[in-house]
Enzyme design. Sequence first.
Site, mmCIF file in Angstrom:
data_model
loop_
_atom_site.group_PDB
_atom_site.id
_atom_site.type_symbol
_atom_site.label_atom_id
_atom_site.label_comp_id
_atom_site.label_asym_id
_atom_site.label_seq_id
_atom_site.Cartn_x
_atom_site.Cartn_y
_atom_site.Cartn_z
ATOM 1 N N TYR A 1 -2.889 -0.654 10.281
ATOM 2 C CA TYR A 1 -2.751 -1.151 8.907
ATOM 3 C C TYR A 1 -1.399 -0.752 8.320
ATOM 4 O O TYR A 1 -0.699 -1.587 7.732
ATOM 5 C CB TYR A 1 -3.883 -0.592 8.045
ATOM 6 C CG TYR A 1 -3.818 -1.025 6.602
ATOM 7 C CD1 TYR A 1 -4.078 -2.345 6.255
ATOM 8 C CD2 TYR A 1 -3.515 -0.119 5.588
ATOM 9 C CE1 TYR A 1 -4.020 -2.758 4.928
ATOM 10 C CE2 TYR A 1 -3.459 -0.515 4.272
ATOM 11 C CZ TYR A 1 -3.707 -1.835 3.942
ATOM 12 O OH TYR A 1 -3.645 -2.251 2.632
ATOM 13 N N SER B 1 0.852 -1.186 0.000
ATOM 14 C CA SER B 1 0.000 0.000 0.000
ATOM 15 C C SER B 1 0.892 1.241 0.000
ATOM 16 O O SER B 1 2.032 1.186 0.472
ATOM 17 C CB SER B 1 -0.890 0.006 1.246
ATOM 18 O OG SER B 1 -1.578 1.238 1.375
#
Length: 289
Positions: free
Chosen positions: A149, A136
């Site tokens: 996350y 990400s």
Amino acid sequence: MQKVMITGIAGGFGKPSALALLEEGYPVAGSVRSREGKNADTVSELEAAGASIVEMDVTDTTSTERGIADGITHLGGLDVLFNNAGIGSYGIQELMSPDEMVRVFDVNVLGVQRVMRAALPHMREQGRGTVLYTSSLIGRIATPFYGTYSASKWALEAIVECYRTELSGFGIESCIIEPGAMPTAFFDGMVSPNDPEREAQYGAFASVPAISAAGLAQTLEATPDQRPERIAEAVIDLLEKPFGQKPFRTVVDHVGVGPQIERYNDVLQDVTRNVMTSFGIEDMLKLNA
């Protein structure tokens, strides 16, 4: 054609990637935690398109070993492993319980490690392979409310840095795909904290995460190019590049953050190569452009 296995094949990035690969003629197998329930329609669609589906829970070692073995059997081998299974999280960091953090890390970090330990003996034995990973943009920087996350994806990036070097001598190349935020069902399954007593201590600030999430949703709605099919395109593009000449990191973002992360990645690539050179081990970077 190269034989590809995708973990989390029914997910927001897994399904379009699988369908694109099948359309190009790649043999594809993929894993889902369960063929039933929410995955049933997607599994049927993927199988109708030609994919082989295995049940596999990346948080369970026995299940992972069995799932990878089944996938290799269905494919008759394994050339490309796409570590795509993942779970998101969102909320004020203090409110996130240790158990909630463990749940995220168990999928995003330990899950990848379980998959790699199951698949790598096969790849090392054949002396060649390609491993892709879904990371990400916030596996490179940290933004508010995504702390858990981001931490899991930072950890993934560090592990892959090591796999990149340690596997190069066995003919296994490594590629990280770094998407920006995308409008997928990923957001529906996010781990969110449930600690109302602590949340109350944040006063008016406790409402900020919801406001921020609504703003992101509006941005994505206004940016139609920011869609999961872009990940599929990136996967196809990587696999079409010659072996050993694929970029280590590929940014996929159309919101505007991507160029900043690419600049960061370029600097880190130079720093990494200089450090490796100073230790006389720069040849361990040979399988990435």
